[in-house]
Scaffold this active site. Structure first.
Site, PDB file in Angstrom:
ATOM      1  N   TYR A 116      -0.312 -13.093  -0.479  1.00 17.07           N
ATOM      2  CA  TYR A 116       0.716 -12.821  -1.987  1.00 17.07           C
ATOM      3  C   TYR A 116       1.899 -11.772  -1.775  1.00 17.07           C
ATOM      4  O   TYR A 116       2.119 -11.348  -0.732  1.00 17.07           O
ATOM      5  CB  TYR A 116      -0.643 -12.207  -2.712  1.00 17.07           C
ATOM      6  CG  TYR A 116      -1.615 -10.914  -2.463  1.00 17.07           C
ATOM      7  CD1 TYR A 116      -0.578  -9.568  -1.880  1.00 17.07           C
ATOM      8  CD2 TYR A 116      -2.648 -10.864  -1.577  1.00 17.07           C
ATOM      9  CE1 TYR A 116      -0.737  -8.594  -1.623  1.00 17.07           C
ATOM     10  CE2 TYR A 116      -3.391  -9.640  -1.352  1.00 17.07           C
ATOM     11  CZ  TYR A 116      -2.625  -8.903  -1.119  1.00 17.07           C
ATOM     12  OH  TYR A 116      -3.053  -7.401   0.125  1.00 17.07           O
ATOM     13  N   ARG A 157       0.530  -1.378   0.324  1.00 19.04           N
ATOM     14  CA  ARG A 157       0.248   0.282  -0.137  1.00 19.04           C
ATOM     15  C   ARG A 157       0.995   1.460  -0.407  1.00 19.04           C
ATOM     16  O   ARG A 157       0.838   1.932  -0.682  1.00 19.04           O
ATOM     17  CB  ARG A 157      -0.965  -0.414   1.295  1.00 19.04           C
ATOM     18  CG  ARG A 157      -1.847  -0.839   1.124  1.00 19.04           C
ATOM     19  CD  ARG A 157      -2.820  -0.808   2.122  1.00 19.04           C
ATOM     20  NE  ARG A 157      -3.786  -1.912   2.505  1.00 19.04           N
ATOM     21  CZ  ARG A 157      -5.127  -1.553   1.717  1.00 19.04           C
ATOM     22  NH1 ARG A 157      -4.939  -0.435   2.194  1.00 19.04           N
ATOM     23  NH2 ARG A 157      -6.075  -2.417   1.861  1.00 19.04           N
ATOM     24  N   ASP A 188     -14.952   4.417   0.064  1.00 15.95           N
ATOM     25  CA  ASP A 188     -14.766   4.401   0.366  1.00 15.95           C
ATOM     26  C   ASP A 188     -16.006   4.469   1.489  1.00 15.95           C
ATOM     27  O   ASP A 188     -16.706   4.478   2.513  1.00 15.95           O
ATOM     28  CB  ASP A 188     -14.278   3.394   1.836  1.00 15.95           C
ATOM     29  CG  ASP A 188     -13.383   2.282   2.073  1.00 15.95           C
ATOM     30  OD1 ASP A 188     -13.480   1.609   0.180  1.00 15.95           O
ATOM     31  OD2 ASP A 188     -12.767   1.667   3.169  1.00 15.95           O
TER      32      ASP A 188
HETATM   33  C1  FAD Z   1      -7.714  -6.152   4.994  1.00 19.10           C
HETATM   34  C2  FAD Z   1      -8.263  -5.256   4.232  1.00 19.10           C
HETATM   35  C3  FAD Z   1      -7.598  -6.098   3.378  1.00 19.10           C
HETATM   36  C4  FAD Z   1      -7.829  -5.126   1.387  1.00 19.10           C
HETATM   37  N1  FAD Z   1      -7.734  -5.386   0.515  1.00 19.10           N
HETATM   38  C5  FAD Z   1      -7.877  -4.684  -0.411  1.00 19.10           C
HETATM   39  C6  FAD Z   1      -7.179  -5.090  -2.073  1.00 19.10           C
HETATM   40  O1  FAD Z   1      -7.107  -6.742  -2.034  1.00 19.10           O
HETATM   41  N2  FAD Z   1      -7.937  -4.966  -2.843  1.00 19.10           N
HETATM   42  C7  FAD Z   1      -9.063  -3.910  -2.668  1.00 19.10           C
HETATM   43  O2  FAD Z   1      -9.370  -3.206  -3.681  1.00 19.10           O
HETATM   44  N3  FAD Z   1      -9.261  -3.322  -1.438  1.00 19.10           N
HETATM   45  C8  FAD Z   1      -8.879  -3.378  -0.530  1.00 19.10           C
HETATM   46  N4  FAD Z   1      -9.218  -3.692   0.042  1.00 19.10           N
HETATM   47  C9  FAD Z   1     -10.148  -1.946   0.283  1.00 19.10           C
HETATM   48  C10 FAD Z   1      -8.989  -0.715   0.990  1.00 19.10           C
HETATM   49  O3  FAD Z   1      -8.532  -0.805   1.432  1.00 19.10           O
HETATM   50  C11 FAD Z   1     -10.487   0.715   0.511  1.00 19.10           C
HETATM   51  O4  FAD Z   1     -10.958   0.512   0.068  1.00 19.10           O
HETATM   52  C12 FAD Z   1      -9.975   1.642   0.552  1.00 19.10           C
HETATM   53  O5  FAD Z   1      -8.065   1.934   0.997  1.00 19.10           O
HETATM   54  C13 FAD Z   1     -10.745   2.845   0.621  1.00 19.10           C
HETATM   55  O6  FAD Z   1      -9.231   3.914   0.304  1.00 19.10           O
HETATM   56  P1  FAD Z   1      -9.864   5.485   0.668  1.00 19.10           P
HETATM   57  O7  FAD Z   1      -8.644   6.107   0.420  1.00 19.10           O
HETATM   58  O8  FAD Z   1     -11.680   5.579   0.455  1.00 19.10           O
HETATM   59  O9  FAD Z   1     -10.093   5.624   2.429  1.00 19.10           O
HETATM   60  P2  FAD Z   1      -8.891   5.728   3.662  1.00 19.10           P
HETATM   61  O10 FAD Z   1      -7.890   5.044   3.109  1.00 19.10           O
HETATM   62  O11 FAD Z   1      -9.468   4.869   4.717  1.00 19.10           O
HETATM   63  O12 FAD Z   1      -8.350   7.003   3.469  1.00 19.10           O
HETATM   64  C14 FAD Z   1      -9.426   7.936   3.749  1.00 19.10           C
HETATM   65  C15 FAD Z   1      -8.838   9.596   4.400  1.00 19.10           C
HETATM   66  O13 FAD Z   1      -8.739  10.395   4.628  1.00 19.10           O
HETATM   67  C16 FAD Z   1      -8.607  10.441   5.772  1.00 19.10           C
HETATM   68  N5  FAD Z   1      -9.495  11.901   7.039  1.00 19.10           N
HETATM   69  C17 FAD Z   1     -10.531  10.925   7.739  1.00 19.10           C
HETATM   70  N6  FAD Z   1     -10.914  11.486   8.022  1.00 19.10           N
HETATM   71  C18 FAD Z   1     -10.791  12.657   7.457  1.00 19.10           C
HETATM   72  C19 FAD Z   1     -11.191  14.381   7.919  1.00 19.10           C
HETATM   73  N7  FAD Z   1     -12.073  14.488   9.086  1.00 19.10           N
HETATM   74  N8  FAD Z   1     -10.205  15.107   7.358  1.00 19.10           N
HETATM   75  C20 FAD Z   1      -9.699  15.399   6.881  1.00 19.10           C
HETATM   76  N9  FAD Z   1      -8.838  14.169   5.907  1.00 19.10           N
HETATM   77  C21 FAD Z   1      -9.524  13.137   6.459  1.00 19.10           C
HETATM   78  C22 FAD Z   1      -7.309   9.584   6.694  1.00 19.10           C
HETATM   79  O14 FAD Z   1      -6.064   9.938   7.466  1.00 19.10           O
HETATM   80  C23 FAD Z   1      -7.217   9.238   5.043  1.00 19.10           C
HETATM   81  O15 FAD Z   1      -5.994   9.298   4.691  1.00 19.10           O
HETATM   82  C24 FAD Z   1      -8.700  -4.023   1.793  1.00 19.10           C
HETATM   83  C25 FAD Z   1      -9.290  -3.618   3.033  1.00 19.10           C
HETATM   84  C26 FAD Z   1      -8.907  -4.606   4.273  1.00 19.10           C
HETATM   85  C27 FAD Z   1      -9.506  -4.041   5.528  1.00 19.10           C
END
Ligand code: FAD
Length: 400
Positions: A212, A107, A290
């Site tokens: 993996y 990641r 997410d």
């Molecule tokens: C165990 C596990 C395995 C996974 N494996 C896979 C995989 O193999 N393939 C895949 O596609 N997906 C996988 N996922 C899912 C994937 O990790 C998530 O869907 C993805 O990381 C979501 O990214 P995001 O940027 O939407 O959210 P996040 O990664 O949660 O990023 C959110 C960001 O917003 C910031 N933030 C939060 N609140 C605030 C606020 N109020 N003000 C300012 N900043 C804020 C946080 O600090 C963070 O930097 C997995 C998840 C898990 C739990």
């Protein structure tokens, strides 16, 4: 004059991909991240062709090749004797069929690659969003230090506990009853897992394990689920116990127990998701990743869908101008919701299928698996092109 200004909350995979895609579309974008420093968790992520084709177009082809591993196949095994139940061929076959590779990547490496596409002054750290508000003409981010940021559009990329989502839907995350232990093991401790790079899963009663290679094959990332009704902590940094994990996997195939035993530290995380929503935008506020559709990780698509969202939203907004935002968001919502809702549901349903106790239903599941290179059942998933999907508009939906 920029055609539009966008304020993105969150610099995770969704927020950074969106910033890169908006920048490519010549849209003025700033990202507000609550963390004082940018970092990603020490774990792997699988990137399927539906996301890698978009990352290639953003200019990350060479970088991804350098930092990733291209597994030959996804293989599913039985929990006790390791018997092969199913194999989906990837590697060259995947590239030929879908025009893009399947990768496994650390990641932090992916995060750095995405960050390299965003000019430095565009990511604001220690900028925690506490609320959003809007008028007919502008959207506003309210930050914890008391400042307010105004933009034409606010996008919540702030993960499963999204503050921005609160402005759209009054729901809360739902605990799945599953926890996951995650670890990274140096490749030299588990050479048997590197002979042919593969994504390997073992299905068993009440749990499963996936692993993996990542970091160009220098490490192996694994995730091992354990059901727990009483473990609600949701944090990457929560330490788990290797001994507890070993205990939970007693009697499993030695490929699994050797892998777990080779880990020095593991993190443990309670897995949450949310129900899918019917509205993805309200006025000048919308969601990606997410924040929009948190899903359990069992289809390995959360990050892939976040990347699709980013490319799709940028495609909808390109050329729309400030006055075209409402129509662009309607189009984004219409294209994205059916697909992400389906994946949220499939990810939930996978728990039951993966964790069947030995018996008739498990035998039916295993008998349905194929270990030959038959037609790929994931065409609708891996073959999808999010940018093409939003490029098809009816006249009525064209932004004015
Ligand atoms: C165990 C596990 C395995 C996974 N494996 C896979 C995989 O193999 N393939 C895949 O596609 N997906 C996988 N996922 C899912 C994937 O990790 C998530 O869907 C993805 O990381 C979501 O990214 P995001 O940027 O939407 O959210 P996040 O990664 O949660 O990023 C959110 C960001 O917003 C910031 N933030 C939060 N609140 C605030 C606020 N109020 N003000 C300012 N900043 C804020 C946080 O600090 C963070 O930097 C997995 C998840 C898990 C739990």
């Amino acid at each position: 004059m920029p055609q539009m200004t966008v304020a993105v909350v969150g610099a995770g995979i969704a927020g950074l991909t969106l910033a890169a895609a908006l920048r490519r579309a010549d849209i003025d974008v700033h990202v507000y991240e609550r963390a004082p420093q940018l970092s990603e968790v020490g774990a792997g992520v699988q990137l399927a062709p539906n996301a890698t084709r978009l990352l290639h177009r953003l200019g990350l082809g060479a970088r991804l090749r350098e930092i990733s591993v291209a597994p030959e196949a996804i293989e599913i095994h039985r929990w006790d004797d390791g018997a092969l139940l199913q194999r989906t061929l990837l590697g060259e076959r995947c590239r030929r069929r879908f025009g893009a590779p399947y990768y496994t990547v650390h990641r932090a490496d992916l995060h750095s690659a995405l960050l390299s596409l965003v000019p430095s002054g565009r990511v604001h750290l220690a900028a925690r969003c506490t609320a959003v508000s809007q008028t007919a003409d502008a959207a506003r981010l309210h930050l914890a230090d008391g400042t307010t940021v105004e933009a034409d559009l606010v996008v919540g990329a702030d993960g499963i506990h999204s503050v921005v989502r609160d402005a759209l839907v009054p729901d809360r995350p739902r605990y799945s009853g599953q926890t996951i232990y995650r670890g990274l093991v140096p490749a030299e401790r588990v050479p048997y897992l590197l002979v042919r790079p593969r994504v390997r899963l073992w299905f068993g009663p009440g749990r499963h394990c996936v692993c993996y290679p990542v970091s160009s094959g220098r490490q192996v990332s694994f995730g091992a689920t354990v059901a727990a009704s009483d473990w609600q902590q949701e944090s990457w940094s929560a330490r788990g116990s290797v001994d507890d994990l070993m205990q939970a996997y007693t009697g499993w195939h030695e490929d699994v127990t050797r892998l777990i035993g080779a880990a020095e530290v593991v993190s443990r995380w309670a897995l949450h998701d949310r129900d899918s929503i019917s509205v993805l935008a309200h006025g000048r506020v919308t969601l990606v990743g997410d924040a929009a559709h948190p899903m359990l990780p069992f289809r390995a698509q959360g990050a892939n869908q976040a990347i699709e969202d980013a490319a799709a939203l940028a495609g909808c907004l390109a050329g729309a101008g400030s006055k075209g935002i409402a129509a662009a968001l309607r189009h984004y919502e219409r294209v994205r919701l059916p697909r992400t809702s389906r994946l949220q549901q499939e990810s939930r349903d996978s728990v039951r299928t993966f964790h069947l106790a030995d018996g008739a239903a498990q035998q039916d599941r295993d008998a349905a698996g194929s270990v030959t290179a038959g037609p790929d059942p994931d065409d609708w998933l891996f073959g999808y092109d999010a940018e093409q999907a939003v490029a098809v508009r009816t006249t009525a939906e064209t932004p004015v």
